[in-house]
Design a protein around this motif. Structure first.
Motif, PDB file in Angstrom:
ATOM      1  N   UNK A 105       0.837  -1.197   0.000  1.00 52.37           N
ATOM      2  CA  UNK A 105       0.000   0.000   0.000  1.00 52.37           C
ATOM      3  C   UNK A 105       0.869   1.243   0.000  1.00 52.37           C
ATOM      4  N   UNK A 106       0.313   2.334  -0.488  1.00 53.62           N
ATOM      5  CA  UNK A 106       0.963   3.634  -0.357  1.00 53.62           C
ATOM      6  C   UNK A 106       0.333   4.412   0.800  1.00 53.62           C
ATOM      7  N   UNK A 107      -0.496   3.708   1.618  1.00 53.62           N
ATOM      8  CA  UNK A 107      -1.109   4.300   2.808  1.00 53.62           C
ATOM      9  C   UNK A 107      -1.820   5.613   2.472  1.00 53.62           C
ATOM     10  N   UNK A 108      -2.731   5.548   1.514  1.00 52.62           N
ATOM     11  CA  UNK A 108      -3.500   6.714   1.082  1.00 52.62           C
ATOM     12  C   UNK A 108      -4.987   6.454   1.293  1.00 52.62           C
ATOM     13  N   UNK A 109      -5.837   7.509   1.184  1.00 51.39           N
ATOM     14  CA  UNK A 109      -7.265   7.343   1.494  1.00 51.39           C
ATOM     15  C   UNK A 109      -8.016   6.361   0.599  1.00 51.39           C
ATOM     16  N   UNK A 110      -7.490   6.028  -0.594  1.00 49.00           N
ATOM     17  CA  UNK A 110      -8.226   5.110  -1.462  1.00 49.00           C
ATOM     18  C   UNK A 110      -8.021   3.649  -1.076  1.00 49.00           C
ATOM     19  N   UNK A 111      -7.287   3.404   0.031  1.00 50.73           N
ATOM     20  CA  UNK A 111      -7.155   2.061   0.579  1.00 50.73           C
ATOM     21  C   UNK A 111      -7.458   2.127   2.080  1.00 50.73           C
ATOM     22  N   UNK A 112      -8.621   1.675   2.455  1.00 50.43           N
ATOM     23  CA  UNK A 112      -9.080   1.771   3.844  1.00 50.43           C
ATOM     24  C   UNK A 112      -8.639   0.530   4.614  1.00 50.43           C
ATOM     25  N   UNK A 113      -7.507   0.625   5.286  1.00 53.39           N
ATOM     26  CA  UNK A 113      -6.978  -0.529   6.000  1.00 53.39           C
ATOM     27  C   UNK A 113      -7.702  -0.803   7.311  1.00 53.39           C
ATOM     28  N   UNK A 114      -8.607   0.072   7.710  1.00 54.37           N
ATOM     29  CA  UNK A 114      -9.447  -0.240   8.868  1.00 54.37           C
ATOM     30  C   UNK A 114     -10.349  -1.434   8.562  1.00 54.37           C
ATOM     31  N   UNK A 115     -10.691  -1.625   7.278  1.00 52.82           N
ATOM     32  CA  UNK A 115     -11.479  -2.796   6.873  1.00 52.82           C
ATOM     33  C   UNK A 115     -10.683  -4.069   7.131  1.00 52.82           C
ATOM     34  N   UNK A 116      -9.401  -4.063   6.768  1.00 51.44           N
ATOM     35  CA  UNK A 116      -8.557  -5.230   7.018  1.00 51.44           C
ATOM     36  C   UNK A 116      -8.424  -5.501   8.510  1.00 51.44           C
ATOM     37  N   UNK A 117      -8.190  -4.458   9.297  1.00 50.57           N
ATOM     38  CA  UNK A 117      -8.019  -4.658  10.742  1.00 50.57           C
ATOM     39  C   UNK A 117      -9.285  -5.210  11.380  1.00 50.57           C
ATOM     40  N   UNK A 118     -10.431  -4.722  10.954  1.00 45.38           N
ATOM     41  CA  UNK A 118     -11.698  -5.255  11.466  1.00 45.38           C
ATOM     42  C   UNK A 118     -11.866  -6.723  11.083  1.00 45.38           C
ATOM     43  N   UNK A 119     -11.519  -7.051   9.835  1.00 39.76           N
ATOM     44  CA  UNK A 119     -11.636  -8.431   9.374  1.00 39.76           C
ATOM     45  C   UNK A 119     -10.687  -9.350  10.148  1.00 39.76           C
ATOM     46  N   UNK A 120      -9.479  -8.886  10.421  1.00 42.52           N
ATOM     47  CA  UNK A 120      -8.520  -9.691  11.174  1.00 42.52           C
ATOM     48  C   UNK A 120      -9.002  -9.926  12.601  1.00 42.52           C
ATOM     49  N   UNK A 121      -9.611  -8.928  13.207  1.00 49.11           N
ATOM     50  CA  UNK A 121     -10.169  -9.095  14.550  1.00 49.11           C
ATOM     51  C   UNK A 121     -11.270 -10.152  14.554  1.00 49.11           C
ATOM     52  N   UNK A 122     -12.118 -10.124  13.555  1.00 47.69           N
ATOM     53  CA  UNK A 122     -13.197 -11.109  13.440  1.00 47.69           C
ATOM     54  C   UNK A 122     -12.620 -12.513  13.226  1.00 47.69           C
ATOM     55  N   UNK A 123     -11.603 -12.620  12.394  1.00 46.53           N
ATOM     56  CA  UNK A 123     -10.957 -13.908  12.152  1.00 46.53           C
ATOM     57  C   UNK A 123     -10.359 -14.452  13.448  1.00 46.53           C
ATOM     58  N   UNK A 124      -9.641 -13.605  14.177  1.00 46.32           N
ATOM     59  CA  UNK A 124      -9.004 -14.021  15.422  1.00 46.32           C
ATOM     60  C   UNK A 124     -10.037 -14.486  16.437  1.00 46.32           C
ATOM     61  N   UNK A 125     -11.132 -13.737  16.570  1.00 39.18           N
ATOM     62  CA  UNK A 125     -12.180 -14.113  17.522  1.00 39.18           C
ATOM     63  C   UNK A 125     -12.800 -15.447  17.153  1.00 39.18           C
ATOM     64  N   UNK A 126     -13.021 -15.678  15.868  1.00 38.31           N
ATOM     65  CA  UNK A 126     -13.600 -16.936  15.415  1.00 38.31           C
ATOM     66  C   UNK A 126     -12.650 -18.101  15.659  1.00 38.31           C
ATOM     67  N   UNK A 127     -11.357 -17.897  15.395  1.00 36.00           N
ATOM     68  CA  UNK A 127     -10.373 -18.958  15.591  1.00 36.00           C
ATOM     69  C   UNK A 127     -10.248 -19.349  17.054  1.00 36.00           C
ATOM     70  N   UNK A 128     -10.483 -18.420  17.951  1.00 38.51           N
ATOM     71  CA  UNK A 128     -10.380 -18.691  19.390  1.00 38.51           C
ATOM     72  C   UNK A 128     -11.652 -19.350  19.918  1.00 38.51           C
ATOM     73  N   UNK A 129     -12.821 -18.887  19.450  1.00 41.55           N
ATOM     74  CA  UNK A 129     -14.087 -19.310  20.040  1.00 41.55           C
ATOM     75  C   UNK A 129     -14.680 -20.570  19.421  1.00 41.55           C
TER      76      UNK A 129
END
Length: 449
Positions: free
Chosen positions: A265-289
């Protein structure tokens, strides 16, 4: 409105003065000579580097104009038919992501770019038969390119990567007057070009239908450079052990206990990495539970850009709260060669590119396919199907939940779905830049019969 009027007057006057005082040096061009212009970092403009290298390797003479903030490809630096002509960067004080400061500094930045670019195009360089200009940025590039080409009897080709006004709208909003003026400027000047290249059929259709351009508009899809190649299992193992970013997890990755996921990424507004972080949190929670069979993930994000520090703080906060318990996130800046090897060694590539226009495509996905890496990317825009074939070489998502669900689907043992996408990506890796470039650009420039 007054601010905009003053800005336009200043810019027009500065261009007029540049044209009058820094008149082009008259010179007869050499047939097959092409000036490739990038008002950006050459090292971060892979498509324009591929253009330049293809021209040189097919017998043309190339002058590549742009900023040299990062090192261009080694074959370009060493090729006897390539001249690199660096541009001076605008003062750092004019580089800002703040909306108010951007509006105040933009006119000064344009004036600085006008003088330095005009001198590079028409004073320092000899005349060329062709000029190939990357767009965006369109201000002041297109106007200066047109003036230089008219003064030197050079044929202008615009290589459309996206629309400049749509990127400007990310900062100011589509209704902003400056965005509407930028769109008119971009579309009006486009009609002065000899020919146009576009990265997608969808972009070609927009130019053809909205502008009614009479000149040829040729789709030239991006394809990977030779440096992006699939790895053998032995090469992959050696790279994972030797690469500092992966050495600590190499054993688990090779056993399938950890999956290696890569994004650039060039870390610019046209790439919203908050979507990735939210998805990773959901993945982690699912893998644990409820899905303990899911592997841990090593997520490596490469690149530099204005929003990097903001996201690094978010990542630290999520790690501190243990929301990323099954995830390790690393960021780094890699050389071109290291990045190509990392893609080939990864299990899945990620693209958060959202497309400001809806008709451009992320080059990173092309590179991933070149390395035989399947892709999971944001797909909610028109041009996406031109690049990724769903369930064949990649998958798409529209939000964080879909992204998380797809990662669980692909990584849930046994990884049959991921293996299928891997085979599709390896098949896609056979499609290369020269095969696309030769019958379109090579023939236009008279370098290929």
């Amino acid at each position: 409105m007054l601010w905009l009027l003053v800005t336009l007057i200043v810019v027009v006057v500065s261009i007029a003065i540049a044209f009058l005082l820094l008149r082009p040096i008259p010179a007869k061009y050499v047939k097959g000579s092409i000036q490739v212009v990038v008002l950006g970092d050459i090292g971060h403009s892979p498509r324009m580097q591929y253009h330049a290298l293809s021209i040189a390797e097919h017998g043309g003479q190339v002058e590549l104009v742009g900023y040299i903030d990062s090192e261009p490809l080694q074959p370009l630096r060493e090729h006897p038919s390539v001249i690199l002509r660096p541009l001076s960067r605008p003062p750092q004080v004019l580089q800002t992501s703040n909306k108010l400061l951007f509006l105040l500094g933009a006119p000064l930045k344009v004036i600085f770019q006008t003088w330095t670019l005009w001198e590079a195009l028409a004073r320092q360089a000899t005349a060329h038969e062709w000029m190939l200009v990357q767009n965006p940025p369109s201000i002041p590039t297109l106007l200066l390119a047109i003036l230089a080409c008219r003064a030197r009897n050079t044929k202008l080709v615009v290589d459309w990567h996206n629309f400049g006004y749509s990127i400007l709208a990310l900062k100011l909003g589509h209704s902003h007057l400056l965005v509407r003026v930028s769109k008119y400027y971009e579309y009006a000047l486009a009609k002065f070009a000899y020919c146009h290249f576009t990265v997608t059929d969808a972009m070609r259709d927009v130019l053809k239908n909205d502008l009614a351009i009479a000149q040829p508009i040729l789709t030239l899809h991006d394809r990977p450079a030779p440096i992006f190649q699939p790895m053998t299992s032995q090469q992959r193992a050696a790279f994972l052990v030797q690469q500092a970013l992966t050495a600590g997890e190499a054993s688990e990755i090779l056993q399938g206990k950890t999956r290696l996921v890569v994004s650039s990424t060039s870390w610019t507004p046209d790439e919203d990495f908050s979507v990735l972080l939210e998805a990773l949190c959901k993945y982690s929670a699912s893998a644990i539970s409820d899905s303990p069979q899911l592997p841990e993930l090593l997520v490596i994000i490469t690149g530099k850009g204005p929003l990097r520090d903001r996201y690094l703080q978010k990542i630290k906060s999520l790690e501190a709260s243990q929301d990323l318990e099954m995830i390790t996130v690393k960021t780094d800046w890699l050389s071109f060669e290291q990045y190509a090897s990392l893609l080939a060694a990864a299990d899945l590539g990620l693209s958060l590119h959202t497309s400001s226009s809806g008709v451009d495509l992320p080059m990173k996905v092309v590179d991933m396919f070149g390395a035989g890496l399947p892709v999971l990317g944001y797909n909610n825009y028109k041009a996406w199907p031109e690049l990724v074939r769903e369930d064949i070489n990649g998958k798409g998502f529209a939000n964080a939940q879909q992204m998380s669900d797809t990662m669980r689907l692909l990584f849930d043992p046994p990884p049959t779905k991921l293996d299928k996408l891997k085979q599709g990506a390896i098949h896609e890796s056979n499609r290369r830049w020269d095969a696309e470039w030769e019958p379109i650009a090579g023939r236009l420039f008279g370098l290929v019969t």
